[in-house]
Design a protein around this motif. Structure first.
Motif, PDB file in Angstrom:
ATOM      1  N   ARG A  25       0.840  -1.202   0.000  1.00  0.00           N
ATOM      2  CA  ARG A  25       0.000   0.000   0.000  1.00  0.00           C
ATOM      3  C   ARG A  25       0.878   1.257   0.000  1.00  0.00           C
ATOM      4  N   GLU A  28       2.132   1.728  -3.458  1.00  0.00           N
ATOM      5  CA  GLU A  28       1.075   2.292  -4.329  1.00  0.00           C
ATOM      6  C   GLU A  28       1.019   3.805  -4.192  1.00  0.00           C
ATOM      7  N   GLU A 253      -7.872  -4.421   4.628  1.00  0.00           N
ATOM      8  CA  GLU A 253      -8.736  -3.435   3.956  1.00  0.00           C
ATOM      9  C   GLU A 253      -9.509  -2.611   4.975  1.00  0.00           C
ATOM     10  N   PHE A 256      -6.985  -0.146   6.456  1.00  0.00           N
ATOM     11  CA  PHE A 256      -6.675   0.966   5.534  1.00  0.00           C
ATOM     12  C   PHE A 256      -7.806   1.994   5.514  1.00  0.00           C
TER      13      PHE A 256
END
Length: 259
Positions: A25, A28, A253, A256
């Motif tokens: 992440r 990204e 998820e 996040f």
């Protein structure tokens, strides 16, 4: 005294995959920024260079102006001398004196001609330099506008992702503390040596994630049993089973979304 709970291989695998998801992440977020920080830095250097060049050009224009003024003063001095010598010629006593003063007058006239020639050359230089100054100003203005646009773009991305990135980096450090040092070192080494920084990958359709090499059924069963840490013989990545990966992805998820 109570024994500390021993960490199982499965728990290590879950922590490693969680760490991979967090680090991916972060990757990204950094990929979204891409080359922007470098572009901004290069543009800042370019604009600074153009402004320094402008300063130098303006300084050289002032220097040429000073040269012109010096030549103009020289002309006035020569004219004053010519006037003085012309008066002296009226009172000469012989041809030798007359000829000597005449030579002085001629010399000052030549000095005036030379100074006027230099002034013309300097004025030509000024015109050329002014043209370069205008072009440099225009170029600097264009680059400054481009820099402003790129900075605005970078600031918007930073405002959107900086807080999340900082939180994720802290989480990454926290998760590393849950994993023994030798595994963290192995994980970091693999991340540096493989595509996209993926050191821990799940099995997908009988092959390690992102690979076309099939994993033998026996090895797949061993991975699924979560009894030992197994690496892909082709890429060196740490392998986890698909179910574990799905469970950890779902958990991450939610994390996040809270960041």
């Amino acid at each position: 005294m109570a024994k500390s709970k021993e960490v199982t291989v499965e728990e290590r695998l879950r922590s490693l995959y969680d760490l991979q998801l967090i680090d991916s992440r972060i990757d990204e977020i950094r990929n979204v920024r891409g080359e922007l920080p470098l572009e901004v830095s290069d543009l800042e250097d370019e604009v600074a260079g153009l402004n320094a060049r402008l300063e130098k050009l303006v300084g050289s224009l002032e220097s040429v102006d000073n040269e012109i003024n010096a030549k103009k003063n020289s002309i006035e001095e020569s004219k004053a001398l010519i006037k003085k010598y012309s008066e002296q010629q009226k009172n000469v006593r012989n041809n030798r004196e007359y000829n000597s003063i005449t030579k002085e007058i001629e010399y000052q006239e030549l000095e005036i001609e030379l100074a006027e020639k230099h002034i013309r050359e300097f004025r030509s230089q000024i015109e050329q330099k002014k043209e370069v100054v205008e072009k440099t100003k225009q170029h600097a203005k264009e680059r400054e506008t481009h820099l402003k646009h790129k900075k605005s773009e970078l600031d918007a991305i930073l405002a959107e992702t900086e807080k999340e990135e900082e939180a994720l980096i802290k989480k990454s450090d926290d998760y590393k503390k849950k994993i023994e040092d030798r595994l963290v070192k192995a994980y970091n080494r693999i991340r540096k040596n493989v595509k996209n920084g993926l050191a821990v990958v799940p099995i997908e359709r009988g092959a390690s994630g992102g690979s076309y090499f099939t994993i033998p059924p026996q090895v797949q069963m061993e991975i699924g049993s979560r009894k030992k840490i197994i690496t892909d013989e082709h890429s060196g990545r740490i392998l986890v089973d698909e179910l574990l990966a799905m469970e950890q992805k779902e958990k991450m998820e939610k994390l996040f979304k809270r960041l």
